[in-house]
Write a protein that holds these residues in place. Structure first.
Motif, short mmCIF file in Angstrom:
data_model
loop_
_atom_site.label_atom_id
_atom_site.label_comp_id
_atom_site.label_asym_id
_atom_site.label_seq_id
_atom_site.Cartn_x
_atom_site.Cartn_y
_atom_site.Cartn_z
N THR A 45 0.80 -1.21 0.00
CA THR A 45 0.00 0.00 0.00
C THR A 45 0.84 1.27 0.00
O THR A 45 0.30 2.35 -0.13
N GLN A 46 2.14 1.17 0.16
CA GLN A 46 3.00 2.36 0.13
C GLN A 46 3.53 2.58 -1.27
O GLN A 46 4.51 1.98 -1.68
N ILE A 47 2.87 3.42 -2.01
CA ILE A 47 3.32 3.77 -3.35
C ILE A 47 4.08 5.08 -3.25
O ILE A 47 3.67 6.00 -2.56
N ARG A 48 5.22 5.14 -3.95
CA ARG A 48 6.05 6.34 -3.91
C ARG A 48 6.37 6.81 -5.33
O ARG A 48 6.64 5.98 -6.20
N VAL A 49 6.36 8.11 -5.52
CA VAL A 49 6.91 8.71 -6.73
C VAL A 49 8.31 9.14 -6.37
O VAL A 49 8.51 9.94 -5.45
N VAL A 50 9.30 8.56 -7.05
CA VAL A 50 10.70 8.75 -6.69
C VAL A 50 11.43 9.52 -7.77
O VAL A 50 11.35 9.16 -8.95
N ALA A 51 12.13 10.56 -7.38
CA ALA A 51 12.98 11.33 -8.30
C ALA A 51 14.38 10.74 -8.27
O ALA A 51 14.95 10.51 -7.20
N LEU A 52 14.92 10.49 -9.47
CA LEU A 52 16.28 9.99 -9.63
C LEU A 52 17.03 10.90 -10.59
O LEU A 52 16.42 11.53 -11.47
N ALA A 53 18.36 10.92 -10.48
CA ALA A 53 19.16 11.83 -11.29
C ALA A 53 19.18 11.47 -12.77
O ALA A 53 19.34 12.35 -13.61
N ASN A 54 19.00 10.20 -13.11
CA ASN A 54 18.96 9.80 -14.51
C ASN A 54 18.48 8.36 -14.64
O ASN A 54 18.44 7.61 -13.65
N LYS A 55 18.15 7.97 -15.84
CA LYS A 55 17.58 6.65 -16.10
C LYS A 55 18.57 5.52 -15.80
O LYS A 55 18.16 4.41 -15.44
N ALA A 56 19.85 5.78 -15.89
CA ALA A 56 20.85 4.75 -15.62
C ALA A 56 20.79 4.27 -14.17
O ALA A 56 21.26 3.17 -13.87
N LEU A 57 20.20 5.04 -13.27
CA LEU A 57 20.11 4.65 -11.86
C LEU A 57 18.93 3.72 -11.57
O LEU A 57 18.82 3.21 -10.46
N LEU A 58 18.07 3.51 -12.56
CA LEU A 58 16.92 2.61 -12.36
C LEU A 58 17.37 1.15 -12.42
O LEU A 58 18.12 0.78 -13.32
N PRO A 59 16.90 0.33 -11.50
CA PRO A 59 17.16 -1.11 -11.64
C PRO A 59 16.52 -1.63 -12.93
O PRO A 59 15.54 -1.06 -13.42
N LYS A 60 17.05 -2.69 -13.48
CA LYS A 60 16.58 -3.20 -14.78
C LYS A 60 15.11 -3.61 -14.74
O LYS A 60 14.46 -3.67 -15.77
N GLU A 61 14.56 -3.87 -13.56
CA GLU A 61 13.15 -4.25 -13.43
C GLU A 61 12.20 -3.12 -13.85
O GLU A 61 11.06 -3.36 -14.17
#
Length: 118
Positions: A45-61
């Motif tokens: 139930t804990q949904i978060r909108v997360v800011a990251l510095a760039n797309k390369a920091l996203l896990p492959k999932e």
């Protein structure tokens, strides 16, 4: 699938002062933190909108995208099963709580906006 942010949430996102390279991701199993469970089998139930510095920091999932009135939001495509095709992320009727709504009702009654840029 799409997400519509209300003016209150847009204000919170704008207050992050995102740059052109910054991205937003929709995280629901804490997989963007060191103690996260990237392979969780069900939405929480804990949904978060997360800011990251760039797309390369996203896990492959995070292999999917959802359009929003604030641009592309990255998601895990397998998790879209638990989401609603027409979500609204808005200020709740009482307090300063952010909720995630779908056509079927509330998906999260206490969503967060988190800044993980360094």
């Amino acid at each position: 699938m799409k997400i519509t942010f209300d003016d209150y949430v847009i204000g919170k996102i704008n207050a992050l002062n995102l740059t052109d390279s910054d991205i937003l991701a929709l995280d629901y199993d804490d997989s963007l933190t060191p103690h996260g469970e990237a392979d969780a089998c069900a939405i929480v139930t804990q949904i978060r909108v997360v800011a990251l510095a760039n797309k390369a920091l996203l896990p492959k999932e995070f292999d999917g995208e959802i359009e929003s009135n604030r641009g592309v939001i990255y998601v895990k495509s397998f998790g879209e099963t638990f989401l609603d095709p027409d979500m609204k992320i808005r200020k709740a009727e009482s307090g300063n709580v952010i909720e995630v709504m779908g056509d079927g009702g509330i998906l999260s009654s206490n969503a967060a906006i988190v800044d993980y840029r360094e």
